[in-house]
Design an enzyme around this catalytic site. Structure first.
Site, mmCIF file in Angstrom:
data_model
loop_
_atom_site.group_PDB
_atom_site.id
_atom_site.type_symbol
_atom_site.label_atom_id
_atom_site.label_comp_id
_atom_site.label_asym_id
_atom_site.label_seq_id
_atom_site.Cartn_x
_atom_site.Cartn_y
_atom_site.Cartn_z
ATOM 1 N N LYS A 166 21.682 4.086 13.784
ATOM 2 C CA LYS A 166 23.072 4.219 14.227
ATOM 3 C C LYS A 166 23.152 4.847 15.604
ATOM 4 O O LYS A 166 22.233 5.528 16.075
ATOM 5 C CB LYS A 166 23.884 5.026 13.211
ATOM 6 C CG LYS A 166 23.365 6.432 12.900
ATOM 7 C CD LYS A 166 23.788 7.488 13.899
ATOM 8 C CE LYS A 166 23.235 8.864 13.563
ATOM 9 N NZ LYS A 166 23.448 9.856 14.647
ATOM 10 N N PRO B 5 13.398 5.157 16.194
ATOM 11 C CA PRO B 5 12.501 6.225 16.645
ATOM 12 C C PRO B 5 12.616 7.492 15.799
ATOM 13 O O PRO B 5 13.708 7.856 15.344
ATOM 14 C CB PRO B 5 12.949 6.486 18.092
ATOM 15 C CG PRO B 5 14.321 5.905 18.189
ATOM 16 C CD PRO B 5 14.375 4.770 17.233
ATOM 17 N N ALA C 132 12.959 11.289 15.016
ATOM 18 C CA ALA C 132 13.638 12.394 15.708
ATOM 19 C C ALA C 132 14.279 11.906 16.998
ATOM 20 O O ALA C 132 14.253 12.586 18.023
ATOM 21 C CB ALA C 132 12.674 13.546 15.978
ATOM 22 N N GLY D 15 17.634 10.763 17.229
ATOM 23 C CA GLY D 15 19.087 10.819 17.256
ATOM 24 C C GLY D 15 19.767 9.566 16.749
ATOM 25 O O GLY D 15 20.958 9.364 16.982
ATOM 26 N N MET D 16 19.025 8.701 16.027
ATOM 27 C CA MET D 16 19.597 7.461 15.515
ATOM 28 C C MET D 16 19.599 7.387 13.993
ATOM 29 O O MET D 16 19.882 6.344 13.422
ATOM 30 C CB MET D 16 18.842 6.259 16.087
ATOM 31 C CG MET D 16 19.026 6.058 17.574
ATOM 32 S SD MET D 16 18.336 4.475 18.120
ATOM 33 C CE MET D 16 19.395 3.315 17.244
ATOM 34 N N GLY E 40 17.117 7.653 11.705
ATOM 35 C CA GLY E 40 16.070 6.872 11.053
ATOM 36 C C GLY E 40 15.700 7.408 9.680
ATOM 37 O O GLY E 40 15.532 6.646 8.728
ATOM 38 N N SER F 288 17.591 9.150 7.716
ATOM 39 C CA SER F 288 18.729 8.885 6.836
ATOM 40 C C SER F 288 18.750 7.430 6.393
ATOM 41 O O SER F 288 19.084 7.122 5.243
ATOM 42 C CB SER F 288 20.038 9.230 7.558
ATOM 43 O OG SER F 288 20.097 10.608 7.853
ATOM 44 N N ASP G 31 24.141 12.086 7.401
ATOM 45 C CA ASP G 31 24.121 10.722 7.931
ATOM 46 C C ASP G 31 23.776 9.664 6.886
ATOM 47 O O ASP G 31 23.921 8.465 7.151
ATOM 48 C CB ASP G 31 23.110 10.609 9.074
ATOM 49 C CG ASP G 31 23.593 11.263 10.360
ATOM 50 O OD1 ASP G 31 24.802 11.540 10.465
ATOM 51 O OD2 ASP G 31 22.761 11.508 11.251
#
Length: 314
Positions: free
Chosen positions: A17, A105, A107, A109-110, A112, A114, A147
């Site tokens: 996300k 990636p 860690a 911030g997207m 992953g 979650s 998330d």
């Protein structure tokens, strides 16, 4: 629960996300922050295959099949915790092996991790024929992390509270993004929030929390409804961006050059360090991807919104 006619393996795909908007409130007594966020699921996926096993185990590899250093393979792994949660919920006494192929990636911030957890919830439910309802899966997801519920839902959504109180955002128009996956390792979300608190304590007016509870700028939702990337570009915001750039100054340098290679706008995705550049359309995104790759960056063209975690038939 009935275990008749259940598959011997289940493959689930879950998206990463982007936070299109992130308004972060003041730190609370428990150390957490209330937020108002707009999430968009994008076409960068985690693939998880669940197979029956005697115990609960997990393997994690990148898209090439190589192991990923630093990813926990014990109960610190969110996907493994999700599998155990489903087993407890339905009274399943066996185990499961989760094989995860990561494109999102680590860690970065997207979300992953979650996405992996959401995929594990869906996969174990299907593998064991549990028949859990969507509300039941969402409730378990909320216990795993802020998330995870969105990773189940997908699409575009507004998140409030700790980010896990979700409401779908209207509008299904496609938006094209170019992600830059930063070299030099990931960023710890708690460390980025702590840096934000430190900067705010230094009385930085540009990132000070507003006195009222966090809320989403209506322009973001208007842009999603209208499908206008130009309008969305004016409203992108991430209160964690300055903190991430303080920890990784190289991020600010690239963001400042967004217009040079044709991006409408750029921002740090979540707590970073992945950067997301908004393009006018798919053709523009391909050009931006090419230019960033030529500069030596790991760039990837993605689009959104896409659906949340789902069982794949192939």
């Amino acid at each position: 629960m009935s275990l008749s006619a259940v598959p011997d393996r289940v493959r689930v795909r879950a998206p990463g996300k982007i936070n299109l908007f992130l308004d972060v409130g003041s730190v609370q007594d428990d150390g957490y922050h209330d937020v108002a966020s707009v999430y968009q699921a994008v076409s960068l996926y985690e693939d998880l295959v669940a197979t029956p096993a005697d115990d609960f185990t997990v393997s994690v590899r990148d898209e090439t099949g190589a192991p990923i250093p630093g990813v926990p393979l014990d109960d610190r792994n969110l996907a493994l915790r999700a599998a155990r949660m489903v087993a407890r919920e339905v009274g399943y006494l066996g185990g499961v092996h989760l094989d995860i192929r990561k494109a999102v990636p680590v860690a970065g911030g997207m979300g992953g991790g979650s996405a992996d957890a959401a995929a594990a919830l869906v996969a174990c439910d299907a593998l064991w024929g549990a028949g859990l309802t969507s509300p039941a899966l969402q409730e378990m997801a909320s216990r795993l992390g802020a998330d995870v519920p969105f990773s189940l839902m997908g699409g575009s959504a507004v998140g409030t509270g700790r980010g896990d109180r979700l409401s779908p955002a209207l509008g299904r128009a496609r938006f094209d993004w170019v992600l830059v996956i930063a070299d030099g390792g990931g960023l710890s979300t708690p460390e980025v929030y702590a840096e934000l608190d430190r900067l705010r304590a230094d009385r930085r007016p540009d990132i000070a929390p507003r006195p009222e509870p966090p809320e989403v700028d209506p322009v973001v939702l208007q842009a999603l409804r209208s499908g206008s990337p130009d309008l969305l570009a004016t409203a992108l915001r991430n209160d964690l961006q300055e903190a991430a750039c303080e920890l990784r100054p190289d991020l600010r340098e690239l963001l400042d050059r967004a217009g040079e290679f044709g991006a409408l706008a750029g921002l740090v995705s979540g707590s970073g360090p992945t950067l997301a550049f908004l393009a006018a359309d798919a053709t523009a995104a391909q050009s931006i991807e090419h230019d960033l790759s030529a500069m030596g960056h790991r760039a990837r063209h993605v689009s959104g919104p896409v659906t949340g975690a789902k069982v794949m038939t192939r």
